[in-house]
Design an enzyme around this catalytic site. Structure first.
Site, PDB file in Angstrom:
ATOM      1  N   ASN A  79      35.305 -37.188  39.660  1.00 38.71           N
ATOM      2  CA  ASN A  79      35.396 -36.736  38.090  1.00 38.71           C
ATOM      3  C   ASN A  79      34.062 -37.315  37.286  1.00 38.71           C
ATOM      4  O   ASN A  79      34.049 -37.448  36.560  1.00 38.71           O
ATOM      5  CB  ASN A  79      36.317 -38.276  37.530  1.00 38.71           C
ATOM      6  CG  ASN A  79      37.731 -37.848  38.761  1.00 38.71           C
ATOM      7  OD1 ASN A  79      38.744 -38.598  39.149  1.00 38.71           O
ATOM      8  ND2 ASN A  79      38.197 -36.415  38.367  1.00 38.71           N
ATOM      9  N   ILE A  87      31.256 -37.194  32.765  1.00 46.02           N
ATOM     10  CA  ILE A  87      32.133 -38.101  33.145  1.00 46.02           C
ATOM     11  C   ILE A  87      33.897 -37.183  32.441  1.00 46.02           C
ATOM     12  O   ILE A  87      33.543 -36.227  31.829  1.00 46.02           O
ATOM     13  CB  ILE A  87      31.977 -39.098  32.011  1.00 46.02           C
ATOM     14  CG1 ILE A  87      31.221 -40.222  32.736  1.00 46.02           C
ATOM     15  CG2 ILE A  87      33.590 -39.973  32.760  1.00 46.02           C
ATOM     16  CD1 ILE A  87      30.392 -40.708  31.881  1.00 46.02           C
ATOM     17  N   CYS A  88      34.362 -36.816  33.774  1.00 48.26           N
ATOM     18  CA  CYS A  88      35.807 -35.742  33.115  1.00 48.26           C
ATOM     19  C   CYS A  88      36.903 -37.337  32.637  1.00 48.26           C
ATOM     20  O   CYS A  88      36.980 -37.520  34.746  1.00 48.26           O
ATOM     21  CB  CYS A  88      35.968 -35.282  34.360  1.00 48.26           C
ATOM     22  SG  CYS A  88      37.621 -34.056  33.873  1.00 48.26           S
ATOM     23  N   LEU A  89      36.556 -37.921  31.785  1.00 54.57           N
ATOM     24  CA  LEU A  89      38.171 -38.250  31.681  1.00 54.57           C
ATOM     25  C   LEU A  89      38.492 -38.446  30.365  1.00 54.57           C
ATOM     26  O   LEU A  89      37.590 -38.174  29.700  1.00 54.57           O
ATOM     27  CB  LEU A  89      36.935 -40.101  31.788  1.00 54.57           C
ATOM     28  CG  LEU A  89      37.890 -41.216  31.585  1.00 54.57           C
ATOM     29  CD1 LEU A  89      39.395 -41.638  32.382  1.00 54.57           C
ATOM     30  CD2 LEU A  89      37.281 -42.674  30.969  1.00 54.57           C
ATOM     31  N   LYS A  93      38.245 -37.606  25.486  1.00 55.63           N
ATOM     32  CA  LYS A  93      38.196 -36.534  25.269  1.00 55.63           C
ATOM     33  C   LYS A  93      39.267 -36.482  24.060  1.00 55.63           C
ATOM     34  O   LYS A  93      39.067 -37.479  23.308  1.00 55.63           O
ATOM     35  CB  LYS A  93      38.079 -35.322  26.488  1.00 55.63           C
ATOM     36  CG  LYS A  93      37.252 -35.292  27.144  1.00 55.63           C
ATOM     37  CD  LYS A  93      37.310 -34.111  27.988  1.00 55.63           C
ATOM     38  CE  LYS A  93      35.541 -34.083  28.383  1.00 55.63           C
ATOM     39  NZ  LYS A  93      35.562 -34.431  30.582  1.00 55.63           N
TER      40      LYS A  93
END
Length: 194
Positions: A79, A87-89, A93
């Site tokens: 992630n 960062i994918c969180l 978002k």
């Protein structure tokens, strides 16, 4: 408009209680919209023993908009981009709430290190390795932790002490060292130039 009072309050709380292996400092100078977060690698994970630096930029609408964060320290994680630290969180978002703080965001990043979500990756190559060759993923993540996340913590206190003895303020020394990944010579150069 950035709510400076809230940011100062959040910084004070993180400075006063460095529990759970997280902290936040001004990135450079007095600009409260640019910060550096530090998280300790979670125990019982390939990241254990590492110190990870996170670049934090607060938009002018903070806390109504989420902070912009990316890893400065290279990390091997599904992630987190191995190329640029993106960062994918969800809370960074569309799931951000004004009830969340910088501290809770850093705690969430620390939890993400313990519990990757390879089905919603930021880095597809790492996610594929995680899903199809988990032992290789763990070995690679440990290697990256040893290579990139432990070098910044090794001797950091000694470097801070030496630069403070030269007459620089401790908070400024710490943030400068973090911004140059612990390189004492570059930190000294930066401190002397401005």
């Amino acid at each position: 408009m950035l709510y400076a009072k809230r940011v100062h309050k959040e910084l004070t709380r993180c400075r006063d209680r460095e529990e759970c292996g997280i902290s936040i400092a001004l990135h450079d100078g007095d600009d409260i919209s640019h910060l550096t977060g530090t998280i300790a690698g979670p125990t019982d994970s390939p990241y254990e023993g590492g110190t990870f630096l996170i670049d934090i930029r607060l938009p002018s609408e903070y806390p109504f908009e989420p902070p912009k964060m990316h890893f400065i320290t290279k990390v091997w994680h599904p992630n987190i981009s191995s190329q640029n630290g993106a960062i994918c969180l969800d809370i960074l978002k569309d799931q951000w709430s004004t009830a969340l703080t910088l501290r809770t965001a850093l705690l969430s990043l620390q939890a993400l290190l313990s519990s990757p979500v390879p089905d919603d990756p930021q880095d597809a190559v790492v996610a594929q390795q995680y899903l199809h060759d988990y032992p290789a993923f763990v070995a690679t993540a440990r290697y990256w932790t040893e290579t990139f996340a432990k070098s910044t913590s090794t001797g950091m206190e000694e470097k801070v002490q030496k630069l403070v003895e030269m007459g620089f303020l401790e908070d400024l020394v710490r943030s400068t060292l973090k911004s140059v990944d612990g390189d004492e010579n570059m930190a000294l150069e930066k401190l002397c130039s401005g």
